[in-house]
Design an enzyme around this catalytic site. Structure first.
Site: not given
Ligand SMILES: *Cc1c(COP(=O)(O)O)cnc(C)c1O
Length: 404
Positions: A125, A194, A217-218, A364
């Site tokens: 990401f 992560d 939040y996911k 997705r």
């Molecule tokens: C959703 C997500 C994030 C989100 O990071 P924020 O700091 O909450 O904006 C980070 N890494 C991965 C792999 C994600 O899927």
């Protein structure tokens, strides 16, 4: 060939079907974007109202002591721990995933100062890649990104830290936590996972892993911008050096000492005052998972994903399935490639099927075992077929706002 009644049958036999009732999902909407923003559990507004009106409004400052605001970040962490197979006292929530990752990677890099490489994969990401770049720059390391399937072979004596997202946000490809951990252990490297696209959708066992972070939040449904979590294995807790040492990580914050002395345990990963309202939302949202065996989530998730892919093979000849074919190599979303992904998704959203798109050409569909109905898989695929057969996507806008 599968038909709709097959999916209805799965729903009536689904041991998790009752969890759907906990969510305030709009009638008639097929929501397949919980891997980006989980839906609202119905009881959350009342919990927020209590925190705001009663605790903040009436009890004011006393709520830190009398209503348990102090320590809430650690207590919510304790509730996430079983979802990732972590022991008590090793998970704390707070900050964002980006900041939590920065802390974990900085701390682990510091434990391997003589090794020059922070290893990741090319599909990681973007925010994770940016953070790794910052840590590398600040600590005199370099980031090396290799294709996901080459990570294990690349782990060697020059690698300080391996930082990977467990489930790839684009493809849904999943790394093997035990295999990566074992390779790193043999090479003397540390691993930071992560879990943003895994936690809440599958069983996880981080009990042998070094560090992990994840998103609130996911699949955890903690609301937009929910606090993230940070896990530190007990064997690293006393040596975890917080790169943003603040008073919340101090052993005695209210001694107000001029010199920093870190707390023991994962509590030392904290920095400063967290949003109690946001913590209260996440805390309440986690009620949904109370008493739920994460393995049951995984079993349902595998069924949803396998059936979705099978239906795409049978009924949607326009797409390439990008998500791995092998169940053990994937997470809980399905990605389909098509050059018109943006317009197709816009047409689907107009028809009440909400997924999202990721560049360059991926649609997705997140399949969240906590609330997805099996029959939604059938209905979503039929909606895609309708959009393709009628060329309805040609009339859809390419994009409707900054967020995809
Ligand atoms: C959703 C997500 C994030 C989100 O990071 P924020 O700091 O909450 O904006 C980070 N890494 C991965 C792999 C994600 O899927």
């Amino acid at each position: 060939m599968l038909d709709r009644s097959y999916f209805e049958g799965l729903d009536s036999a689904d041991p998790l079907a009752h969890l759907r009732e906990a969510f305030a999902l709009p009638e008639g909407l097929i929501y397949m974007d919980g891997n980006s923003l989980g839906p609202l559990p119905s009881h959350v507004p009342a919990a927020v109202e209590r925190t705001v009106k009663e605790e903040w409004g009436r009890h004011l400052i006393r709520s830190w002591n009398e209503r348990g605001w102090w320590g809430l970040a650690e207590r919510v962490g304790e509730r996430i721990a079983p979802l990732i197979g972590a022991p008590t006292g090793s998970v704390v929530v707070g900050d964002t995933t980006t900041v939590a990752l920065y802390k974990a990677v900085s701390a682990s890099r510091r434990l391997r100062p003589d090794r020059p490489v922070i290893l990741t994969d090319t599909g990681n990401f973007p925010t994770d890649l940016y953070v790794l770049g910052s840590v590398a720059e600040q600590t005199g390391a370099r980031v090396e990104a290799v294709p996901p399937e080459e990570v294990i072979d690349r782990i060697g004596p020059d690698v300080a830290v391996v930082s990977l997202t467990h489930v790839d946000y684009r493809t849904g490809r999943r790394h093997s936590i035990p295999e990566v951990d074992a390779a790193a252990r043999d090479a003397g490297a540390l691993v930071v996972w992560d879990l943003s696209h895994s936690v809440g959708a599958m069983d996880l066992d981080l009990s042998e892993s070094d560090f992990a972070v994840g998103c609130g939040y996911k699949y955890l449904n903690g609301g937009p911008g929910a606090p993230a979590f940070l896990y530190v294995h007990p064997r690293h807790q006393s040596e975890f050096h917080n790169p943003i040492s603040g008073w919340w990580g101090h052993v005695e914050p209210f001694a107000m000492e001029p010199v920093y002395r870190p707390a023991s345990g994962a509590a030392r990963t904290q920095t400063g005052t967290q949003s109690i309202v946001a913590l209260a939302v996440l805390d309440a949202a986690l009620d949904v998972f109370e008493g739920v065996d994460p393995r049951a989530l995984r079993i349902k998730s595998e069924r949803l994903v396998a059936d979705f892919i099978r239906l795409v093979d049978e009924r949607l000849p326009w797409f390439e399935v990008v998500t791995p074919r092998q169940a053990s190599h994937r997470g809980s979303h399905v990605s389909l490639a098509h050059p018109q992904a943006g317009r197709i998704m816009a047409a689907l959203i107009e028809r009440g099927v909400v997924g999202d798109v990721r560049p360059p050409d991926l649609l997705r569909f997140g399949l969240a075992p906590a609330y997805q109905r099996h029959v939604e898989v059938w209905d979503a695929v039929e909606a895609v077929r309708g959009v393709m057969e009628n060329d309805a996507w040609r009339h859809a806008p390419a994009r409707s706002g900054p967020v995809t």
